[in-house]
Enzyme design. Structure first.
Site, short mmCIF file in Angstrom:
data_model
loop_
_atom_site.label_atom_id
_atom_site.label_comp_id
_atom_site.label_asym_id
_atom_site.label_seq_id
_atom_site.Cartn_x
_atom_site.Cartn_y
_atom_site.Cartn_z
N CYS A 1 -1.86 1.58 -3.81
CA CYS A 1 -0.75 2.28 -4.11
C CYS A 1 -0.71 2.71 -5.80
O CYS A 1 0.33 3.55 -6.29
CB CYS A 1 0.76 1.58 -3.95
SG CYS A 1 0.56 -0.02 -4.59
N CYS B 1 0.88 -0.97 0.20
CA CYS B 1 -0.15 0.08 0.03
C CYS B 1 0.85 1.28 0.07
O CYS B 1 2.14 1.07 -0.31
CB CYS B 1 -0.81 -0.19 1.21
SG CYS B 1 -0.21 0.14 2.98
N CYS C 1 2.89 0.97 -7.64
CA CYS C 1 3.13 -0.46 -7.61
C CYS C 1 4.13 -0.82 -8.66
O CYS C 1 3.94 -0.63 -9.78
CB CYS C 1 1.80 -1.08 -7.26
SG CYS C 1 0.98 -0.96 -5.85
#
Length: 222
Positions: free
Chosen positions: A170, A96, A174
């Site tokens: 995210c 996250c 990510c």
């Protein structure tokens, strides 16, 4: 080695330098025959630098311990990627933004349910300063203690070692590696929420973790 790393190394207090030397010995024992002293020291000190320049700078006395734990995780991941050490267990990575709420809760639930049948790690794109107190309290109600966890970044070797990467908010930050299994869990961010408001998030995370374990053929222990 960057100029920042050199400055950080020169500014390490004596007691922490001694703690890092002790950590190096422990890691060398753990990875004997897999990685040499140079690789171990590089991972340990780069891990220390990451915490010293970011979130963990608020708890300097714990920096060597945090660095050792993170270096061990990274070396374990690298050994898996390079085929030097693997035990066949599935590895799941929860990501996250701040690695302070959702991903830590998912990590705690996964470890609680999977036991030693599978491996789970977590990380954040912008690691926070501490795990969310409301998340800690909500998890404690389930008998799961995440108070000893800490926000940390993800690294390439950790992502590459994972069989499943679960992202939670995210977005484009990510990391994407071709051929890897990714899941995007849309969940409310516990930041700023009360324990009462975090409970539904916790329960939804548990439901999804149980489903993921079933897909991985890992029986939930509880």
């Amino acid at each position: 080695m960057t100029d920042t790393s050199i400055c950080l190394r020169a500014s390490i207090p004596v007691d922490q330098r001694l703690a890092l030397r002790t950590a190096t010995v422990r890691l060398a024992d753990d990875f004997a025959g897999v990685y040499g002293a140079e690789t171990i020291e590089r991972f340990l000190h780069s891990s220390y630098d990451q915490f010293a320049s970011a979130s963990a700078s608020t708890v300097p006395h714990f920096l060597p311990l945090l660095a050792e734990r993170f270096a061990r995780q990274r070396l374990t991941a690298l050994a898996r990627v390079e085929g030097l050490r693997t035990d066949g267990r599935p590895v799941v990575l929860f990501l996250c933004v701040h690695n302070a709420g959702r991903s830590q809760m998912a990590l705690g639930v996964f470890q609680h349910l999977a036991g030693d049948q599978a491996v789970a790690w977590s990380g954040g794109s912008e690691p926070g300063f501490a795990v969310n107190p409301a998340a800690i309290a909500a998890m404690g109600e389930r008998g799961i203690d995440i108070s000893g966890e800490y926000p940390k970044p993800w690294t390439d070797e950790v992502v590459r070692a994972a069989d499943v990467v679960v992202s939670m908010g995210c977005g484009d930050a990510c990391p994407i590696f071709p051929g890897k299994r990714y899941e995007d869990w849309v969940l409310d961010d516990p930041a700023g929420l009360t324990v009462e408001d975090v409970r539904p998030v916790r329960d939804e995370i548990e439901r999804r973790v149980r489903a993921l374990l079933a897909e991985l053929n890992v029986p939930a222990q509880r």
